[in-house]
Design an enzyme around this catalytic site. Structure first.
Site, PDB file in Angstrom:
ATOM      1  N   GLU A  76      -3.936   7.250  -3.556  1.00 33.82           N
ATOM      2  CA  GLU A  76      -3.409   5.993  -3.037  1.00 33.82           C
ATOM      3  C   GLU A  76      -3.453   4.880  -4.082  1.00 33.82           C
ATOM      4  O   GLU A  76      -4.226   4.945  -5.036  1.00 33.82           O
ATOM      5  CB  GLU A  76      -4.159   5.552  -1.776  1.00 33.82           C
TER       6      GLU A  76
ATOM      7  N   TYR B 280       0.868  -1.187   0.000  1.00 34.31           N
ATOM      8  CA  TYR B 280       0.000   0.000   0.000  1.00 34.31           C
ATOM      9  C   TYR B 280       0.897   1.226   0.000  1.00 34.31           C
ATOM     10  O   TYR B 280       1.870   1.307   0.762  1.00 34.31           O
ATOM     11  CB  TYR B 280      -0.892   0.029   1.245  1.00 34.31           C
TER      12      TYR B 280
END
Length: 383
Positions: A189, A101
């Site tokens: 993101e 991530y």
């Protein structure tokens, strides 16, 4: 403004972040043709503004033409958490060995942007932050200078990313920050950032949310917003019809208040007491009975909601008018769809409390008690 996945990936790809080959489709035939051109296996992904698409059946992996046709038929037209799926992204499947991530957002407590990296990619990052906060490496950035290369490397190493991948991942993190900064982002993101067996790093998902007030600086994003208005949420259409400030969230505690600050406080308290907010709904000042009834109609229409909390502070809005609206809305039902908790304060609050039909609602004197009661009701309703 929130971009769709396919739009955010285009922005990321234009900036040099690797993304899988993909095509957008709005019919089953187009989806199958795209899959044939890209080559199997392919992922068929619903393009709607909701999280948890995979768990809800909105993402499927097709190994051949028959499966591509079947899954496109399943996903196109499906109701996904209140949104009708009108387009799918047909995307080259990534043969991965690991997931990361990476993200950039604003840390309002510190007053600075923060870059984040975690080796626990592919899952809800909010869950990771709650259950294992040490698994997320954070690096704050001075916006006057931007992200220095050493900061990107530090975040990557602190997260425990393998050294063989550190250069590529830190480069992607720097690029992601630059996109966030250039596009006046609120969130950017990649989750997951996939690692292949050949140590290639590929953005398998993409999120980019930008500040609406800055769109005048970004005509390219305005075009994307106009082109992307296809998902047809009945709740958003109702919000436009009723004239509400409304944002749908992923939880099950419906929230209604008068004033953005009051609603945000209620959202924070729901989270504080272990619940998950289902929405932001501000009825505004001076709300009359019918407007309150309309607000309840909206929240009851959300299939994810298991309880509703009203937080009304009377200034322009009178407590007795709010109470009339609540009674008016609830008396239309033979059985109340979801438990409703009410907290009134301010102008004519005492009169409102007397008017409220306590056979239909639960009344609490303090906001904390009202929120805790609504969270408890939601937990019961979800079991």
């Amino acid at each position: 403004m929130r971009l769709h996945e396919y739009q955010a990936k285009q922005v990321f790809a234009d900036a040099g972040i690797p993304t899988p080959a993909a095509q957008l489709a709005d019919t089953v035939d187009d989806a199958v043709a795209a899959a044939e051109e890209i080559g199997y296996p392919v992922a068929i992904k619903a393009q709607v503004h909701v999280g948890g698409r995979g768990k809800a059946g909105g993402i499927k992996l097709a190994e051949n033409r028959d499966e591509a046709e079947e899954y496109a038929e399943d996903i196109l037209g499906m109701d996904l958490k209140g949104y009708e799926v009108k387009r799918v992204l047909v995307e080259e499947a990534v043969d991965f060995v690991n997931e990361l991530y990476v993200g950039v957002t604003m840390d309002r407590g510190e007053g600075e942007p923060v870059a984040m990296v975690s080796t626990k990619g592919g899952v809800n990052i909010e869950e990771v932050a709650e259950e294992d906060p040490q698994a997320i490496a954070r690096e704050h950035i001075d916006p006057a200078f931007g992200m220095h290369p050493y900061q990107a490397r530090k975040a990557v190493y602190d997260a425990g990313v393998d050294r063989e991948l550190a250069r590529d991942v830190s480069s992607i993190l720097q690029t992601l920050y630059q996109i966030w900064d250039d596009k006046d982002g609120s969130d950017a993101e990649i989750n997951p950032l996939m690692i292949t067996s050949d140590d290639e790093v590929i953005a398998a998902d993409a999120v980019l949310n930008t500040d609406d007030d800055a769109l005048f600086r970004h005509p390219d994003l305005v075009e994307m917003e106009e082109e992307g208005e296809f998902e047809g949420s009945e709740l958003e259409e109702k919000a436009d019809e009723y004239g509400f400030d409304y944002v749908r969230l992923d939880g099950n505690v419906g929230i209604i208040g008068n004033g953005a600050g009051l609603v945000m406080t209620t959202l924070d308290l729901v989270d504080h007491f272990g619940g998950e907010p289902a929405n932001f709904l501000d009825v505004g000042g001076g709300a009359k009975a019918q407007r309150i009834a309309n607000a309840l109609d909206m929240v009851f229409s959300d299939e994810n909601v298991d309880s509703v909390v009203f937080n009304i502070f009377g200034g322009i809005t009178r407590g007795d008018e709010v109470a009339k609206g609540i009674n008016q809305a609830l008396e239309q039902f033979d059985e109340i769809p979801k438990p409703v908790v009410v907290r009134l304060a301010g102008t004519n609050a005492a009169e409102g409390m007397e008017i409220l039909n306590e056979d239909l609602v639960t009344v609490e004197e303090t906001l904390e008690d009202a929120v805790q009661r609504s969270v408890a009701y939601a937990e019961e309703g979800s079991q």
